[in-house]
Design a protein around this motif. Structure first.
Motif, mmCIF file in Angstrom:
data_model
loop_
_atom_site.group_PDB
_atom_site.id
_atom_site.type_symbol
_atom_site.label_atom_id
_atom_site.label_comp_id
_atom_site.label_asym_id
_atom_site.label_seq_id
_atom_site.Cartn_x
_atom_site.Cartn_y
_atom_site.Cartn_z
ATOM 1 N N UNK A 4 58.859 -123.748 -42.088
ATOM 2 C CA UNK A 4 59.139 -125.183 -42.037
ATOM 3 C C UNK A 4 60.610 -125.415 -41.739
ATOM 4 N N UNK A 5 60.906 -126.557 -41.172
ATOM 5 C CA UNK A 5 62.272 -126.935 -40.850
ATOM 6 C C UNK A 5 62.428 -128.435 -41.041
ATOM 7 N N UNK A 6 63.647 -128.847 -41.237
ATOM 8 C CA UNK A 6 63.915 -130.283 -41.215
ATOM 9 C C UNK A 6 64.017 -130.693 -39.751
ATOM 10 N N UNK A 7 63.222 -131.675 -39.332
ATOM 11 C CA UNK A 7 63.084 -131.946 -37.891
ATOM 12 C C UNK A 7 64.294 -132.592 -37.255
ATOM 13 N N UNK A 8 65.241 -133.092 -38.051
ATOM 14 C CA UNK A 8 66.388 -133.740 -37.450
ATOM 15 C C UNK A 8 65.971 -134.928 -36.596
ATOM 16 N N UNK A 9 66.668 -135.113 -35.506
ATOM 17 C CA UNK A 9 66.465 -136.310 -34.692
ATOM 18 C C UNK A 9 65.121 -136.356 -33.978
ATOM 19 N N UNK A 10 64.370 -135.250 -33.971
ATOM 20 C CA UNK A 10 63.036 -135.314 -33.357
ATOM 21 C C UNK A 10 62.098 -136.219 -34.155
ATOM 22 N N UNK A 11 62.503 -136.635 -35.359
ATOM 23 C CA UNK A 11 61.675 -137.544 -36.152
ATOM 24 C C UNK A 11 61.869 -138.998 -35.722
ATOM 25 N N UNK A 12 62.920 -139.290 -34.966
ATOM 26 C CA UNK A 12 63.252 -140.689 -34.658
ATOM 27 C C UNK A 12 62.161 -141.429 -33.885
ATOM 28 N N UNK A 13 61.439 -140.796 -32.960
ATOM 29 C CA UNK A 13 60.322 -141.526 -32.337
ATOM 30 C C UNK A 13 59.239 -141.931 -33.337
ATOM 31 N N UNK A 14 59.033 -141.130 -34.386
ATOM 32 C CA UNK A 14 58.048 -141.485 -35.415
ATOM 33 C C UNK A 14 58.577 -142.663 -36.232
ATOM 34 N N UNK A 15 59.879 -142.640 -36.553
ATOM 35 C CA UNK A 15 60.495 -143.786 -37.222
ATOM 36 C C UNK A 15 60.346 -145.040 -36.365
ATOM 37 N N UNK A 16 60.572 -144.893 -35.066
ATOM 38 C CA UNK A 16 60.484 -146.047 -34.177
ATOM 39 C C UNK A 16 59.050 -146.564 -34.085
ATOM 40 N N UNK A 17 58.073 -145.690 -34.232
ATOM 41 C CA UNK A 17 56.676 -146.126 -34.267
ATOM 42 C C UNK A 17 56.448 -147.050 -35.462
ATOM 43 N N UNK A 18 56.993 -146.672 -36.605
ATOM 44 C CA UNK A 18 56.879 -147.529 -37.785
ATOM 45 C C UNK A 18 57.616 -148.847 -37.565
ATOM 46 N N UNK A 19 58.787 -148.773 -36.928
ATOM 47 C CA UNK A 19 59.576 -149.993 -36.693
ATOM 48 C C UNK A 19 58.828 -150.967 -35.780
ATOM 49 N N UNK A 20 58.260 -150.474 -34.688
ATOM 50 C CA UNK A 20 57.523 -151.356 -33.779
ATOM 51 C C UNK A 20 56.256 -151.875 -34.437
ATOM 52 N N UNK A 21 55.604 -151.042 -35.248
ATOM 53 C CA UNK A 21 54.384 -151.466 -35.933
ATOM 54 C C UNK A 21 54.667 -152.553 -36.965
ATOM 55 N N UNK A 22 55.877 -152.572 -37.503
ATOM 56 C CA UNK A 22 56.214 -153.570 -38.524
ATOM 57 C C UNK A 22 56.352 -154.973 -37.959
ATOM 58 N N UNK A 23 56.569 -155.077 -36.647
ATOM 59 C CA UNK A 23 56.796 -156.380 -36.032
ATOM 60 C C UNK A 23 58.234 -156.838 -36.104
ATOM 61 N N UNK A 24 59.086 -156.088 -36.805
ATOM 62 C CA UNK A 24 60.489 -156.466 -36.915
ATOM 63 C C UNK A 24 61.315 -156.019 -35.720
ATOM 64 N N UNK A 25 60.782 -155.075 -34.961
ATOM 65 C CA UNK A 25 61.539 -154.506 -33.855
ATOM 66 C C UNK A 25 60.685 -154.462 -32.586
ATOM 67 N N UNK A 26 61.369 -154.541 -31.463
ATOM 68 C CA UNK A 26 60.792 -154.284 -30.155
ATOM 69 C C UNK A 26 61.676 -153.234 -29.497
ATOM 70 N N UNK A 27 61.328 -152.712 -28.350
ATOM 71 C CA UNK A 27 62.204 -151.726 -27.718
ATOM 72 C C UNK A 27 63.602 -152.253 -27.398
ATOM 73 N N UNK A 28 63.759 -153.549 -27.287
ATOM 74 C CA UNK A 28 65.063 -154.090 -26.881
ATOM 75 C C UNK A 28 65.738 -154.962 -27.942
ATOM 76 N N UNK A 29 65.090 -155.204 -29.061
ATOM 77 C CA UNK A 29 65.695 -156.066 -30.078
ATOM 78 C C UNK A 29 65.156 -155.696 -31.463
ATOM 79 N N UNK A 30 65.898 -156.071 -32.517
ATOM 80 C CA UNK A 30 67.233 -156.704 -32.476
ATOM 81 C C UNK A 30 68.317 -155.684 -32.167
#
Length: 608
Positions: free
Chosen positions: A304-330
């Protein structure tokens, strides 16, 4: 008295008595003889009855024990093929030499001759046999080449015999060793897919009853006791050609960077089939004794390893799913590249100023990711990570697969939540990471990774299709000019991916000079076919950034794999997707784009 009266008694009396006496004696003797013969005959009949009826089974067993033997009928283990029918594991016939110690010791003068044929020490063989003289069966040498074994058998030494068996052979050697594993001397799977599918591959040996002479040679087959059932063949999802590509490129990268180890996993995005899985260092399963446990470990599944920045697309999936974020805002202010949060300096390698969510992915901003994480509901963020398979085994069926580690969301402290946004505080395997990216590539539908060609899984939609597609588009900017992985570009194809450069955990915190360099991506991004993850552990020479170390490996392997699979290009004549870079990478400032890869490594100790 007349002379007749005087002479008759004298002449006739005694003679008649003798005749009467002799006749009685003869009759008595005859009766006696007949009686004796009758008794003898009766005894013989009784003995015969005893032998043939009463104790028949006992004597038959005694006779069988001396001449009748049940011999195993060896069966060939099933062949393992790659997806194109190329053999990856085959069984070849061999002969094992065995002996009856007591019989061999009766011809003690021939032991030196036997030892020469076996390439052994005569004294050691003699001692070995003497220590086991009470047995009737001991092995002298296992799995010999049939020609070499025949030389031993041709010596005709009493008590020395041969037994046909099968030995596993792996044509691809060290290239596929971590996937296949190996078998023991009795042809039972010990690791890898040989172990996982041992019941399928092994078959069931048969048995026959034979009569042997005192030399141990079979002189007659009596009956078939059990029908042999050969092992069944197995066709894997692995493509041997792509496996070789991945092996060679990863090996070159590790040699150039003087890294400790590395792994690469390649999945077929629409099905979840594992097309290649490579680990280094490796071992040759055909020469198992020359390897150690560390070399035999399938790091892509167990480490196992800590994934570092490769986790950011998964974080962004949660962000877009929340409705608080879009690819360009805020817009997200990265605060000059530093954010002091709860006594911890979360920072970037550069001052990226104000970024869009897409820009956070493009520039791999830790500050931006931490800000987004803190704006999300903890339960949503945890559930998203969990849905993508982190903290759970992928259920691939591979022996010893690790589940990784994801702390329960309700136990997250604020700082833990922030750093989980850029890949610390959780542990994943290379296969888990590849499967998460394959889910994004497959429109948000997750397949169970499989090593078997055509295995029917149960796909599960875990994220909205539009969200998955938006995240993939955001990742396309990573390989475009100004992104962190321009080295992962492939001519005429759009590549979407993400770099990761993480400090390695050590005693008391994180090492400042040891890193894990990673790249995870998919191609062609407009309709992903292949997903790959490249992990390089602790590069010591040259750059240690994921974009510089792992990105080129991804590009070279995927370029060859796309050609082999005849995947049509989706970006002819261009290196990257999109128009002006300022709009593509989401930069709000006026910094000019650069075609040189930038780094994404966290600076300092990320320990909460």
């Amino acid at each position: 008295m007349s002379w007749r009266d005087r002479t008759t008694p004298m002449q006739s009396g005694p003679s008649q008595g003798r005749r009467r006496g002799n006749g009685a004696s003869t009759r008595k003797r005859m009766v006696l003889v007949i009686g004796v013969l009758g008794l003898a005959s009766l005894g013989l009949v009784a003995r015969a009855f005893d032998l043939q009826v009463v104790r028949k089974q006992f004597y038959q067993n005694q006779g069988d024990a001396r001449f009748l033997r049940e011999m195993p009928i060896a069966v060939s283990r099933g062949t393992v093929f790659d997806r194109n029918g190329e053999p990856l594991a085959v069984s070849t016939p061999v002969v094992s030499i065995w002996a009856n110690p007591s019989e061999v010791l009766e011809s003690e003068d021939r032991i030196p001759q036997l030892a020469r044929a076996l390439g052994a020490n005569p004294d050691e063989i003699k001692q070995y046999l003497m220590q086991r003289s009470e047995r009737e069966f001991v092995y002298l040498r296992r799995q010999m080449n049939p020609d070499a074994a025949q030389v031993v058998l041709d010596l005709g030494i009493p008590g020395v015999n041969g037994q046909r068996e099968y030995r596993r052979y792996y044509p691809s050697g060290e290239v596929t060793s971590h996937i296949l594993g190996f078998t023991n001397i009795d042809d039972h799977g010990q690791e890898g897919l040989e172990l996982a599918f041992d019941d399928w591959l092994a078959g069931k040996p048969g048995a026959k009853r034979v009569i042997r002479d005192r030399m141990g040679h079979v002189v007659e087959d009596v009956e078939l006791v059990r029908e042999p059932q050969p092992g069944r063949n197995l066709t894997l999802s692995i493509d041997r050609r792509i496996q070789f590509l991945a092996y060679n490129e990863l090996k070159n990268a590790l040699e150039q960077s003087q890294s400790d180890s590395g792994s690469m996993v390649i999945l077929d995005a629409p099905t979840g089939e594992v097309l290649a899985m490579v680990n280094l260092p490796t071992y040759n399963p055909n020469a198992l004794r020359a390897s150690n446990a560390s070399q035999r470990r399938n790091r892509a599944m167990t480490d196992v390893l800590e994934p570092g920045s490769t986790i950011k697309p998964i974080l962004m999936t949660a962000a877009l799913s929340s409705g608080k974020y879009t690819p360009t805002s805020p817009m997200i202010d990265t605060g000059g590249g530093h954010w002091f949060f709860q006594g911890h300096d979360i920072h970037d390698t550069h001052n990226w100023g104000v970024l869009t969510p897409t820009g956070v992915i493009t520039k791999s901003s830790n500050v931006g990711a931490a800000h987004i994480a803190m704006q999300l509901d903890t339960a949503l963020m945890y559930d998203t990570y969990r849905a993508f398979g982190f903290g759970n085994s992928t259920s691939s069926g591979f022996p010893g697969e690790s589940s990784g580690l994801l702390k329960v969301g309700r136990d997250w402290r604020p700082l833990e939540k922030a750093i989980m946004g850029y890949g610390y505080g959780l542990n994943v395997t290379a296969l888990q990471l590849a499967n998460a990216y394959a889910t994004l590539a497959n429109n948000g539908v997750m397949h169970t990774p499989t090593f078997i060609k055509g295995a029917d899984g149960e796909p599960k939609a875990i994220v909205a299709t539009q969200v998955a597609n938006d995240v993939v588009k955001m990742m396309e900017t990573v390989t475009a000019p100004g992104g962190t992985a321009t080295t992962a570009r492939i001519a005429n194809y759009i590549v979407a991916g993400k770099t990761g450069t993480a400090h390695k955990a050590s005693i008391g915190g994180y090492s400042k000079n040891s890193y894990t360099a990673a790249f995870a991506g998919m191609v062609p991004a407009s309709n992903p076919r292949l997903v790959a993850v490249v992990i390089v552990d602790n590069p010591k020479k040259g750059s240690y950034y994921g974009g510089m170390v792992s990105g080129p490996v991804f590009a070279r392997v995927m370029e060859g794999a796309l050609r082999l699979l005849d995947v049509p290009p989706d970006n002819i004549g261009r290196w990257y997707a999109g128009g002006p870079m300022q709009g593509e990478n989401g930069l709000a400032g006026s910094k000019p784009p650069t075609d040189q890869p930038i780094d994404d490594a966290p600076i300092g100790d990320p320990t909460p």
